[in-house]
Design a protein around this motif. Structure first.
Motif, PDB file in Angstrom:
ATOM      1  N   GLU A   1       6.711  10.828   1.387  1.00 35.35           N
ATOM      2  CA  GLU A   1       6.587  10.494  -0.034  1.00 35.35           C
ATOM      3  C   GLU A   1       7.909  10.667  -0.751  1.00 35.35           C
ATOM      4  OE1 GLU A   1       4.248   8.836  -2.981  1.00 35.35           O
ATOM      5  OE2 GLU A   1       3.771   9.205  -0.867  1.00 35.35           O
ATOM      6  N   MET A   2       8.842  11.380  -0.137  1.00 36.20           N
ATOM      7  CA  MET A   2      10.172  11.516  -0.727  1.00 36.20           C
ATOM      8  C   MET A   2      10.851  10.150  -0.838  1.00 36.20           C
ATOM      9  SD  MET A   2      11.561  14.977   1.158  1.00 36.20           S
ATOM     10  CE  MET A   2      13.211  14.688   0.528  1.00 36.20           C
ATOM     11  N   GLU A   3      10.600   9.251   0.125  1.00 29.92           N
ATOM     12  CA  GLU A   3      11.198   7.918   0.068  1.00 29.92           C
ATOM     13  C   GLU A   3      10.668   7.142  -1.139  1.00 29.92           C
ATOM     14  OE1 GLU A   3      12.210   6.740   4.655  1.00 29.92           O
ATOM     15  OE2 GLU A   3      10.094   6.793   4.111  1.00 29.92           O
ATOM     16  N   VAL A   4       9.423   7.337  -1.507  1.00 28.38           N
ATOM     17  CA  VAL A   4       8.873   6.691  -2.694  1.00 28.38           C
ATOM     18  C   VAL A   4       9.551   7.246  -3.943  1.00 28.38           C
ATOM     19  CG1 VAL A   4       6.772   6.216  -3.985  1.00 28.38           C
ATOM     20  CG2 VAL A   4       6.681   6.351  -1.502  1.00 28.38           C
ATOM     21  N   PHE A   5       9.780   8.564  -3.973  1.00 27.27           N
ATOM     22  CA  PHE A   5      10.441   9.190  -5.114  1.00 27.27           C
ATOM     23  C   PHE A   5      11.866   8.662  -5.269  1.00 27.27           C
ATOM     24  CE2 PHE A   5      13.083  12.765  -6.680  1.00 27.27           C
ATOM     25  CZ  PHE A   5      12.548  12.871  -7.954  1.00 27.27           C
ATOM     26  N   PHE A   6      12.604   8.539  -4.165  1.00 29.12           N
ATOM     27  CA  PHE A   6      13.961   8.012  -4.238  1.00 29.12           C
ATOM     28  C   PHE A   6      13.972   6.523  -4.590  1.00 29.12           C
ATOM     29  CE2 PHE A   6      15.316  11.484  -1.039  1.00 29.12           C
ATOM     30  CZ  PHE A   6      15.515  12.376  -2.083  1.00 29.12           C
ATOM     31  N   THR A   7      12.914   5.790  -4.197  1.00 31.16           N
ATOM     32  CA  THR A   7      12.812   4.373  -4.571  1.00 31.16           C
ATOM     33  C   THR A   7      12.718   4.220  -6.084  1.00 31.16           C
ATOM     34  OG1 THR A   7      11.762   3.788  -2.481  1.00 31.16           O
ATOM     35  CG2 THR A   7      11.393   2.308  -4.332  1.00 31.16           C
ATOM     36  N   VAL A   8      11.918   5.060  -6.719  1.00 31.93           N
ATOM     37  CA  VAL A   8      11.787   5.009  -8.181  1.00 31.93           C
ATOM     38  C   VAL A   8      13.110   5.343  -8.842  1.00 31.93           C
ATOM     39  CG1 VAL A   8      10.612   6.020 -10.163  1.00 31.93           C
ATOM     40  CG2 VAL A   8       9.335   5.509  -8.076  1.00 31.93           C
ATOM     41  N   LEU A   9      13.798   6.367  -8.345  1.00 28.35           N
ATOM     42  CA  LEU A   9      15.097   6.729  -8.932  1.00 28.35           C
ATOM     43  C   LEU A   9      16.110   5.599  -8.776  1.00 28.35           C
ATOM     44  CD1 LEU A   9      15.483  10.463  -7.795  1.00 28.35           C
ATOM     45  CD2 LEU A   9      14.587   9.579  -9.957  1.00 28.35           C
ATOM     46  N   ARG A  10      16.068   4.896  -7.642  1.00 22.93           N
ATOM     47  CA  ARG A  10      16.998   3.783  -7.412  1.00 22.93           C
ATOM     48  C   ARG A  10      16.745   2.656  -8.407  1.00 22.93           C
ATOM     49  NH1 ARG A  10      20.287   1.723  -3.441  1.00 22.93           N
ATOM     50  NH2 ARG A  10      20.260  -0.537  -3.111  1.00 22.93           N
ATOM     51  N   TRP A  11      15.490   2.338  -8.653  1.00 26.11           N
ATOM     52  CA  TRP A  11      15.198   1.245  -9.607  1.00 26.11           C
ATOM     53  C   TRP A  11      15.538   1.664 -11.032  1.00 26.11           C
ATOM     54  CZ3 TRP A  11      11.979   0.308 -13.785  1.00 26.11           C
ATOM     55  CH2 TRP A  11      11.790  -1.038 -14.139  1.00 26.11           C
ATOM     56  N   LEU A  12      15.232   2.916 -11.415  1.00 29.77           N
ATOM     57  CA  LEU A  12      15.542   3.387 -12.770  1.00 29.77           C
ATOM     58  C   LEU A  12      17.036   3.478 -13.009  1.00 29.77           C
ATOM     59  CD1 LEU A  12      12.877   6.231 -13.152  1.00 29.77           C
ATOM     60  CD2 LEU A  12      12.866   3.991 -14.281  1.00 29.77           C
ATOM     61  N   GLY A  13      17.802   3.748 -11.975  1.00 33.00           N
ATOM     62  CA  GLY A  13      19.247   3.912 -12.149  1.00 33.00           C
ATOM     63  C   GLY A  13      20.016   2.608 -12.169  1.00 33.00           C
ATOM     64  N   HIS A  14      19.326   1.468 -12.014  1.00 30.87           N
ATOM     65  CA  HIS A  14      20.040   0.186 -12.064  1.00 30.87           C
ATOM     66  C   HIS A  14      20.545  -0.049 -13.482  1.00 30.87           C
ATOM     67  CE1 HIS A  14      21.306  -3.748 -10.973  1.00 30.87           C
ATOM     68  NE2 HIS A  14      20.406  -4.367 -11.729  1.00 30.87           N
ATOM     69  N   SER A  15      21.849  -0.331 -13.591  1.00 29.08           N
ATOM     70  CA  SER A  15      22.486  -0.474 -14.906  1.00 29.08           C
ATOM     71  C   SER A  15      22.126  -1.834 -15.502  1.00 29.08           C
ATOM     72  CB  SER A  15      24.007  -0.337 -14.774  1.00 29.08           C
ATOM     73  OG  SER A  15      24.518  -1.280 -13.861  1.00 29.08           O
ATOM     74  N   VAL A  16      21.149  -1.858 -16.364  1.00 28.74           N
ATOM     75  CA  VAL A  16      20.757  -3.067 -17.082  1.00 28.74           C
ATOM     76  C   VAL A  16      20.568  -2.700 -18.547  1.00 28.74           C
ATOM     77  CG1 VAL A  16      19.662  -4.155 -15.112  1.00 28.74           C
ATOM     78  CG2 VAL A  16      18.336  -2.615 -16.553  1.00 28.74           C
ATOM     79  N   GLU A  17      20.564  -3.684 -19.376  1.00 28.87           N
ATOM     80  CA  GLU A  17      20.321  -3.500 -20.812  1.00 28.87           C
ATOM     81  C   GLU A  17      19.045  -4.210 -21.189  1.00 28.87           C
ATOM     82  OE1 GLU A  17      21.835  -1.575 -22.788  1.00 28.87           O
ATOM     83  OE2 GLU A  17      23.517  -1.034 -21.481  1.00 28.87           O
ATOM     84  N   PRO A  18      18.089  -3.567 -21.860  1.00 28.71           N
ATOM     85  CA  PRO A  18      18.117  -2.150 -22.234  1.00 28.71           C
ATOM     86  C   PRO A  18      17.852  -1.240 -21.041  1.00 28.71           C
ATOM     87  CG  PRO A  18      16.039  -3.110 -22.841  1.00 28.71           C
ATOM     88  CD  PRO A  18      16.862  -4.232 -22.288  1.00 28.71           C
ATOM     89  N   SER A  19      18.023   0.056 -21.248  1.00 24.46           N
ATOM     90  CA  SER A  19      17.873   1.024 -20.172  1.00 24.46           C
ATOM     91  C   SER A  19      16.426   1.092 -19.701  1.00 24.46           C
ATOM     92  CB  SER A  19      18.338   2.406 -20.654  1.00 24.46           C
ATOM     93  OG  SER A  19      18.111   3.369 -19.659  1.00 24.46           O
ATOM     94  N   ARG A  20      16.235   1.432 -18.420  1.00 22.57           N
ATOM     95  CA  ARG A  20      14.903   1.538 -17.837  1.00 22.57           C
ATOM     96  C   ARG A  20      14.350   2.964 -17.910  1.00 22.57           C
ATOM     97  NH1 ARG A  20      15.726  -2.031 -12.263  1.00 22.57           N
ATOM     98  NH2 ARG A  20      15.878  -4.083 -13.281  1.00 22.57           N
ATOM     99  N   LEU A  21      15.076   3.862 -18.489  1.00 22.17           N
ATOM    100  CA  LEU A  21      14.628   5.250 -18.531  1.00 22.17           C
ATOM    101  C   LEU A  21      13.293   5.441 -19.243  1.00 22.17           C
ATOM    102  CD1 LEU A  21      18.023   7.114 -19.166  1.00 22.17           C
ATOM    103  CD2 LEU A  21      16.766   6.818 -17.024  1.00 22.17           C
ATOM    104  N   PRO A  22      12.946   4.628 -20.239  1.00 21.40           N
ATOM    105  CA  PRO A  22      11.620   4.815 -20.861  1.00 21.40           C
ATOM    106  C   PRO A  22      10.454   4.611 -19.886  1.00 21.40           C
ATOM    107  CG  PRO A  22      13.034   3.555 -22.316  1.00 21.40           C
ATOM    108  CD  PRO A  22      13.772   3.684 -21.016  1.00 21.40           C
ATOM    109  N   TYR A  23      10.684   3.976 -18.733  1.00 15.79           N
ATOM    110  CA  TYR A  23       9.624   3.771 -17.742  1.00 15.79           C
ATOM    111  C   TYR A  23       9.496   4.946 -16.767  1.00 15.79           C
ATOM    112  CZ  TYR A  23      10.120  -1.082 -19.298  1.00 15.79           C
ATOM    113  OH  TYR A  23      10.190  -2.226 -20.061  1.00 15.79           O
ATOM    114  N   MET A  24      10.254   6.047 -17.034  1.00 16.88           N
ATOM    115  CA  MET A  24      10.269   7.171 -16.112  1.00 16.88           C
ATOM    116  C   MET A  24       8.856   7.709 -15.854  1.00 16.88           C
ATOM    117  SD  MET A  24      11.884   9.540 -14.304  1.00 16.88           S
ATOM    118  CE  MET A  24      13.591   9.484 -14.812  1.00 16.88           C
TER     119      MET A  24
END
Length: 501
Positions: A323-346
């Motif tokens: 399940e750690m791979e799923v956790f890192f998958t979410v962090l990878r998608w949230l950390g993609h630099s796009v505008e607006p930021s994806r952090l509100p989907y945390m």
């Protein structure tokens, strides 16, 4: 006996038989030149002939062995019949019989006009074919050998095959199509509801793709299934034009065993651009398992919408070993630099991470980082980790997961453990169906609870990047079956499957 050179005929209106004989009106002289004499017709009734014969036999003297003396032979020059030699009035009888019983003549229009007089004459018609006494010249009749006409179904089939009568024009972008209007109205509900006088139609490419409409019209004409490369566009055209029969055929093409893993994801990328194929997108995403980690390392993954990532994360059969791979998958998608930021989907995405099945040591490290006083300075270079540690719901999720793992470690029997969770109102979270990648350096070939994975996000990123070449194009021919191995199901997952059955 009747004369040998005579003809007989029976009247249709009498029981008398007529005898026709040839005779000459003058005797033949010896040595005279033989000339053709006119013919006369001697007609006698059967009754009259029989009576004459009986009278002759009764008046004949009975002599034996010699001729009667004084008897002279009949004069053959006066008559042609021996039975009528002594009756000199036979021409009158012949004429009377001819007039009363048989008239050889042609009737005129005047005689037909006076029907009453014509009827009283009691004229008889001879029983002879008109061709026996009329000269008819043969007239050949030429009957043309006209080929057999085609049946209506064959004519319609030729019309459809040749696209004859296609006066309806369809404009899609820069492409134009000539179509048979009755064929469109027969299969499409959309066209059948249009005014029959309309012969020009125009569609947007997003609603009715040109390639899809071409395959749709060919299907109407030939009933052939669309090819795989145009199945998605054809399904979009069928949905918009409301052709339910073609929709079933398109699903048949997309439901084969070959449409899975990388190929299914390519179908998803094509379908997500079309407005009517949301269902197709979800179905194709559910077919990703062996390709999941390779997808996470691809550029296409970073461009996925939040709804698409949610569909992937809620599945039980994505190809991960921890399940750690799923956790890192979410962090990878949230950390993609796009505008607006994806952090509100945390928080929205962290709800799909099953912390209850992470290694206990990893959960302790996460809780420790949250409790650090200098976490703002420590995680400032990584905005995603900073947002995760600042989230107030993160600590509650970690505490529930740690409690769940601690209680489960105390019970070997799954039924007993589930009963305790129900009594103490502990939320039960079921694990996923784990897989093992032999080429992955941190995967475990055997998994037992509690899980003991130890790897970093850097190792995870390096592995998902390294397998991109293997999945180039449409991926391996076997869809990655040789690259991934299924693991035994967790006891909790087996119990859940038993309940579902």
């Amino acid at each position: 006996m009747e004369p040998g050179d005579s003809d007989t005929a029976r009247s249709a209106f009498s029981d008398k038989t007529f005898v026709f004989e040839e005779s000459t009106t003058a005797p033949k002289k010896m040595g005279a030149r033989k000339t053709e004499q006119p013919k006369t017709w001697n007609v006698r009734s059967r009754f009259h002939r029989a009576k004459k014969a009986k009278t002759a036999r009764s008046s004949k003297p009975k002599t034996k062995g010699k001729k009667a003396e004084g008897k002279q032979p009949p004069n053959r020059s006066k008559t042609t019949s021996p039975d009528m030699s002594e009756d000199i009035s036979w021409p009158k009888d012949f004429c009377r019989q001819q007039e009363g019983e048989l008239r050889w003549k042609m009737f005129t229009d005047d005689e037909y006009a006076n029907w009453k007089a014509f009827k009283d004459n009691d004229c008889k018609v001879p029983l002879r074919s008109v061709f026996s006494y009329l000269q008819v010249k043969p007239y050949p009749v030429a009957i043309g050998n006209v080929p057999r006409k085609k049946s209506v179904p064959s004519v319609l089939a030729d019309m459809v095959d040749g696209n004859h009568g296609a006066y309806t024009r369809i404009q899609i972008g820069d492409q134009r199509f000539q179509c048979i209007p009755s064929l469109l109205k027969c299969y499409s509900v959309w066209f059948s509801n249009r005014d029959w006088r309309m012969t020009r139609f125009e569609f947007w490419e997003e609603e009715v793709p040109a390639s899809g409409f071409a395959a749709l019209y060919d299907w109407m004409r030939t009933k052939q299934l669309p090819e795989f490369k145009v199945a998605v566009a054809t399904l979009q055209a069928a949905r918009h034009l409301r052709v339910p029969l073609l929709e079933k055929d398109c699903w048949q093409v997309l439901s084969t065993d070959e449409v899975r893993e990388k190929r299914a994801f390519l179908v998803f990328l094509e379908a997500k651009e079309l407005p009517a194929l949301g269902e197709v997108c979800e179905v194709m995403l559910s077919r990703l398992r062996n390709y999941f980690l390779a997808l996470v390392g691809s550029p296409e993954f970073l461009d996925l919408e939040i709804q698409v990532l949610e569909i992937l994360l809620r599945q039980d059969a994505i190809g991960v070993n921890s399940e750690m791979e799923v956790f890192f998958t979410v962090l990878r998608w949230l950390g993609h630099s796009v505008e607006p930021s994806r952090l509100p989907y945390m928080r929205r995405l962290m709800n799909y991470v099953r912390f209850h099945h992470m290694p206990m040591t990893f959960l302790f490290s996460l809780r420790e980082s949250i409790n650090r006083a200098d976490k703002d300075e420590l995680f400032r270079p990584d905005p995603v980790l900073l947002a995760f540690n600042r989230d107030p719901d993160t600590m509650a999720s970690l505490e529930q997961a740690i409690s769940f793992i601690g209680v489960r470690c105390q019970y070997d029997d799954i039924d007993e453990f589930l009963a305790v969770c129900e009594d103490h109102r502990i939320g039960v979270v079921y694990p996923r169906q784990w897989v093992y990648h032999p080429n992955c350096p941190y995967h475990h070939s055997r998994l037992t609870f509690p899980y003991q994975h130890r790897f970093t996000v850097t190792e995870f990123t390096e592995y998902v990047t390294s397998i991109q070449e293997v999945w180039a194009g449409e991926g391996p021919a076997d869809h990655g079956r040789s690259l991934v191995r299924d693991m035994d199901k967790d006891p909790m997952l087996r119990r859940q499957n038993d309940w579902d059955e």
